[in-house]
Every structure is written in C-alpha cells, then in structure tokens.
Design a protein around this motif. Structure first.
Motif, PDB file in Angstrom:
ATOM      1  N   ASP A  61       0.844  -1.187   0.000  1.00 18.93           N
ATOM      2  CA  ASP A  61       0.000   0.000   0.000  1.00 18.93           C
ATOM      3  C   ASP A  61       0.885   1.245   0.000  1.00 18.93           C
ATOM      4  O   ASP A  61       1.784   1.384   0.833  1.00 18.93           O
ATOM      5  N   LEU A  62       0.628   2.159  -0.926  1.00 15.52           N
ATOM      6  CA  LEU A  62       1.453   3.357  -1.072  1.00 15.52           C
ATOM      7  C   LEU A  62       0.797   4.620  -0.514  1.00 15.52           C
ATOM      8  O   LEU A  62       1.404   5.692  -0.570  1.00 15.52           O
ATOM      9  N   MET A  63      -0.392   4.515   0.015  1.00 11.27           N
ATOM     10  CA  MET A  63      -1.075   5.708   0.510  1.00 11.27           C
ATOM     11  C   MET A  63      -0.248   6.381   1.601  1.00 11.27           C
ATOM     12  O   MET A  63       0.044   5.786   2.633  1.00 11.27           O
ATOM     13  N   GLY A  64       0.168   7.630   1.307  1.00 15.76           N
ATOM     14  CA  GLY A  64       0.956   8.394   2.259  1.00 15.76           C
ATOM     15  C   GLY A  64       2.416   7.983   2.360  1.00 15.76           C
ATOM     16  O   GLY A  64       3.158   8.554   3.160  1.00 15.76           O
ATOM     17  N   ARG A  65       2.849   7.027   1.555  1.00 16.59           N
ATOM     18  CA  ARG A  65       4.239   6.580   1.574  1.00 16.59           C
ATOM     19  C   ARG A  65       5.054   7.339   0.530  1.00 16.59           C
ATOM     20  O   ARG A  65       4.519   7.818  -0.472  1.00 16.59           O
ATOM     21  N   THR A  66       6.357   7.437   0.771  1.00 16.51           N
ATOM     22  CA  THR A  66       7.249   8.091  -0.182  1.00 16.51           C
ATOM     23  C   THR A  66       8.019   7.039  -0.952  1.00 16.51           C
ATOM     24  O   THR A  66       8.697   6.189  -0.360  1.00 16.51           O
ATOM     25  N   LEU A  67       7.898   7.094  -2.278  1.00 16.99           N
ATOM     26  CA  LEU A  67       8.500   6.105  -3.158  1.00 16.99           C
ATOM     27  C   LEU A  67       9.531   6.775  -4.059  1.00 16.99           C
ATOM     28  O   LEU A  67       9.234   7.764  -4.735  1.00 16.99           O
ATOM     29  N   LEU A  68      10.737   6.245  -4.070  1.00 22.35           N
ATOM     30  CA  LEU A  68      11.781   6.699  -4.988  1.00 22.35           C
ATOM     31  C   LEU A  68      11.704   5.852  -6.249  1.00 22.35           C
ATOM     32  O   LEU A  68      11.824   4.626  -6.198  1.00 22.35           O
ATOM     33  N   VAL A  69      11.494   6.497  -7.398  1.00 25.45           N
ATOM     34  CA  VAL A  69      11.520   5.820  -8.690  1.00 25.45           C
ATOM     35  C   VAL A  69      12.804   6.275  -9.387  1.00 25.45           C
ATOM     36  O   VAL A  69      12.956   7.458  -9.701  1.00 25.45           O
ATOM     37  N   HIS A  70      13.727   5.344  -9.598  1.00 30.23           N
ATOM     38  CA  HIS A  70      15.055   5.772 -10.073  1.00 30.23           C
ATOM     39  C   HIS A  70      15.352   5.314 -11.488  1.00 30.23           C
ATOM     40  O   HIS A  70      14.850   4.299 -11.970  1.00 30.23           O
ATOM     41  N   ALA A  71      16.191   6.104 -12.128  1.00 34.94           N
ATOM     42  CA  ALA A  71      16.492   5.934 -13.550  1.00 34.94           C
ATOM     43  C   ALA A  71      17.301   4.675 -13.809  1.00 34.94           C
ATOM     44  O   ALA A  71      18.099   4.232 -12.989  1.00 34.94           O
ATOM     45  N   GLU A  72      17.069   4.115 -14.990  1.00 36.67           N
ATOM     46  CA  GLU A  72      17.883   3.007 -15.478  1.00 36.67           C
ATOM     47  C   GLU A  72      17.860   3.048 -17.002  1.00 36.67           C
ATOM     48  O   GLU A  72      16.953   3.600 -17.602  1.00 36.67           O
ATOM     49  N   GLN A  73      18.869   2.476 -17.612  1.00 38.09           N
ATOM     50  CA  GLN A  73      18.955   2.390 -19.063  1.00 38.09           C
ATOM     51  C   GLN A  73      18.958   3.792 -19.685  1.00 38.09           C
ATOM     52  O   GLN A  73      19.388   4.752 -19.075  1.00 38.09           O
ATOM     53  N   GLY A  74      18.485   3.913 -20.930  1.00 34.86           N
ATOM     54  CA  GLY A  74      18.565   5.176 -21.641  1.00 34.86           C
ATOM     55  C   GLY A  74      17.353   6.060 -21.435  1.00 34.86           C
ATOM     56  O   GLY A  74      16.373   5.674 -20.790  1.00 34.86           O
ATOM     57  N   MET A  75      17.410   7.254 -22.015  1.00 28.14           N
ATOM     58  CA  MET A  75      16.319   8.202 -21.832  1.00 28.14           C
ATOM     59  C   MET A  75      15.024   7.703 -22.456  1.00 28.14           C
ATOM     60  O   MET A  75      13.937   7.934 -21.922  1.00 28.14           O
ATOM     61  N   GLY A  76      15.122   7.009 -23.585  1.00 31.31           N
ATOM     62  CA  GLY A  76      13.921   6.469 -24.198  1.00 31.31           C
ATOM     63  C   GLY A  76      13.227   5.461 -23.311  1.00 31.31           C
ATOM     64  O   GLY A  76      11.993   5.420 -23.239  1.00 31.31           O
ATOM     65  N   ASP A  77      14.028   4.640 -22.609  1.00 35.53           N
ATOM     66  CA  ASP A  77      13.450   3.659 -21.690  1.00 35.53           C
ATOM     67  C   ASP A  77      12.748   4.358 -20.528  1.00 35.53           C
ATOM     68  O   ASP A  77      11.651   3.961 -20.112  1.00 35.53           O
ATOM     69  N   ILE A  78      13.382   5.403 -19.994  1.00 30.72           N
ATOM     70  CA  ILE A  78      12.780   6.140 -18.880  1.00 30.72           C
ATOM     71  C   ILE A  78      11.437   6.733 -19.297  1.00 30.72           C
ATOM     72  O   ILE A  78      10.446   6.646 -18.568  1.00 30.72           O
ATOM     73  N   ILE A  79      11.402   7.322 -20.493  1.00 28.37           N
ATOM     74  CA  ILE A  79      10.156   7.913 -20.988  1.00 28.37           C
ATOM     75  C   ILE A  79       9.088   6.843 -21.179  1.00 28.37           C
ATOM     76  O   ILE A  79       7.918   7.029 -20.817  1.00 28.37           O
ATOM     77  N   LEU A  80       9.482   5.707 -21.744  1.00 28.29           N
ATOM     78  CA  LEU A  80       8.521   4.610 -21.956  1.00 28.29           C
ATOM     79  C   LEU A  80       7.897   4.170 -20.641  1.00 28.29           C
ATOM     80  O   LEU A  80       6.664   4.089 -20.514  1.00 28.29           O
ATOM     81  N   PHE A  81       8.723   3.888 -19.641  1.00 29.28           N
ATOM     82  CA  PHE A  81       8.215   3.370 -18.376  1.00 29.28           C
ATOM     83  C   PHE A  81       7.493   4.443 -17.568  1.00 29.28           C
ATOM     84  O   PHE A  81       6.695   4.120 -16.679  1.00 29.28           O
ATOM     85  N   ALA A  82       7.749   5.715 -17.871  1.00 33.12           N
ATOM     86  CA  ALA A  82       7.090   6.803 -17.143  1.00 33.12           C
ATOM     87  C   ALA A  82       5.598   6.842 -17.399  1.00 33.12           C
ATOM     88  O   ALA A  82       4.859   7.517 -16.666  1.00 33.12           O
ATOM     89  N   SER A  83       5.112   6.110 -18.392  1.00 30.23           N
ATOM     90  CA  SER A  83       3.670   6.067 -18.623  1.00 30.23           C
ATOM     91  C   SER A  83       2.928   5.466 -17.434  1.00 30.23           C
ATOM     92  O   SER A  83       1.713   5.623 -17.306  1.00 30.23           O
ATOM     93  N   CYS A  84       3.655   4.766 -16.536  1.00 30.55           N
ATOM     94  CA  CYS A  84       3.043   4.167 -15.342  1.00 30.55           C
ATOM     95  C   CYS A  84       2.956   5.145 -14.176  1.00 30.55           C
ATOM     96  O   CYS A  84       2.294   4.834 -13.173  1.00 30.55           O
ATOM     97  N   LEU A  85       3.601   6.293 -14.261  1.00 30.65           N
ATOM     98  CA  LEU A  85       3.636   7.202 -13.115  1.00 30.65           C
ATOM     99  C   LEU A  85       2.254   7.699 -12.687  1.00 30.65           C
ATOM    100  O   LEU A  85       2.011   7.855 -11.480  1.00 30.65           O
ATOM    101  N   PRO A  86       1.326   7.980 -13.605  1.00 29.25           N
ATOM    102  CA  PRO A  86      -0.003   8.413 -13.137  1.00 29.25           C
ATOM    103  C   PRO A  86      -0.665   7.403 -12.212  1.00 29.25           C
ATOM    104  O   PRO A  86      -1.409   7.781 -11.299  1.00 29.25           O
ATOM    105  N   GLU A  87      -0.404   6.106 -12.409  1.00 25.57           N
ATOM    106  CA  GLU A  87      -0.983   5.103 -11.521  1.00 25.57           C
ATOM    107  C   GLU A  87      -0.437   5.217 -10.106  1.00 25.57           C
ATOM    108  O   GLU A  87      -1.137   4.936  -9.126  1.00 25.57           O
TER     109      GLU A  87
END
Length: 206
Positions: A61-87
């Motif tokens: 459960d992430l309600m009220g928790r602080t989550l670090l989402v950290h970079a990996e691979q290239g910029m294109g990969d980061i942009i691709l996986f960032a589509s999950c951030l709204p969730e």
C-alpha cells in the motif's frame, strides 16, 4: 523460446536466460510472465539497475508513503516506463523521481505533484539534496510495468500524452518549421551508446 527454455532447464536461476525469455514474452504480448522475467535484468553482469539501500517496492500500500523511482537504461526507456507514473499518483504515493539531468525540467513540468531530481548515471548513491523526504520504498523505472501493465486492458487508451513540452520552445519550433500546413516529419538517425550497439542502431546522415 526453445533455446531460452533449454538454458533454463540447465540453470533455472540464470539471469541472462530468464531476462532473454522475458523480453521474448514481452514481444509476444505475454505481459504478466514477461514483466516477471524481465526483473532478471537486475542480476545480470553490468546490470543497468543500481542498488539503492531502501526496501524494494513490491506492491505494498502506497497511501501516504514516499516512493523513490530511479532511472535506469537510456532516456527512451525512462520515458517509456514513465507512462506508469499516473498510476502511482492514483495509489496515493508521494513520489521522488530520479532522472537524467537533461530530463529534469521535462519531468517536473509533466508530473508537478512529484519531486524530480536530475542525477548523472554515475552519481554517488549518497549524493542527494538535503531536503528530500525520508524514502519508504524504491523501485527502478523498468519495474513499474510489472505492477501496472500485466494485461492488454491495463494499457491506457490513446490520449494526448503524459509529457508536457515547454510551450515557448514549441512556438519557436512551430514558427521555424511552418510550411503552409504541410506535414513535417522528423527523423532520428543515431541511437544508443558505444556500449549499447550504436553502430547497429544508427544510419549515416546524408
């Protein structure tokens, strides 16, 4: 598929075989199994995923928790996986995003509720802004789809996009490229780095 399965029959823990089979399953649209196997990239030699000291987020459960989402691979990969951030926002997480420095303004503009930190790939793990909140969990960008893209129905419908450009720069380029309403097509002819098959991913600009 048979080659990867044969390799796993010899060594069921092989990260290279597990990761290779995972990527193949993703190509085939076998999302749940593919993303689970894709986690093996964390254990291959010269893994693109850095080891952070906080607990890996594994669906808690992430309600009220602080989550670090950290970079990996290239910029294109980061942009691709960032589509999950709204969730993550919908799950109530307070997110700290680590991206490459030249992506910091783009992500800060696109995800205003998140704290965005620009860091080089070789930055020291301890070299963080002093005012960051305490981190409860951490997860690399490439592991987000494992939790949010396990079936076709979990992929978002086509929208206007999740990244927000700098409108002043958009106007500059719109004026520069305007050609009586005809379609403009941009071509990228170079990709990757010396260590990530740049020669196979690039064309001569002529």
């Amino acid at each position: 598929r048979l080659a990867f399965e044969a390799a796993l029959a010899l060594d069921s823990t092989s990260p290279d075989a597990r990761g290779g089979l995972g990527e193949l399953k993703l190509l085939l649209g076998e999302w749940a199994a593919g993303w689970d196997l894709y986690e093996a990239r964390r254990d291959v030699e010269a893994s693109p995923v850095r080891r952070y000291p906080q607990s890996l987020w594994e669906g808690e459960d992430l309600m009220g928790r602080t989550l670090l989402v950290h970079a990996e691979q290239g910029m294109g990969d980061i942009i691709l996986f960032a589509s999950c951030l709204p969730e993550l926002v919908q799950a109530g997480a307070n997110c700290v995003l680590e991206v490459r420095p030249r992506m910091q303004s783009l992500f800060a503009r696109s995800f205003p509720s998140m704290r965005v930190v620009g860091r080089a790939a070789n930055a020291e793990l301890s070299d963080w802004p002093a005012d960051l909140p305490s981190i409860d969990y951490q997860i690399p960008f490439g592991s987000l789809p494992r939790w949010f893209r396990r079936s076709d129905s979990q992929f978002p419908a086509v929208t206007s996009g999740f990244l927000r450009p700098d409108q002043d720069r958009v106007e500059v380029w719109r004026r520069r490229l305007w050609n009586d309403g005809r379609l403009n097509v941009g071509l990228a002819w170079r990709g990757g780095l010396a260590g990530t098959a740049r020669l196979q991913r690039s064309l001569a600009a002529r």
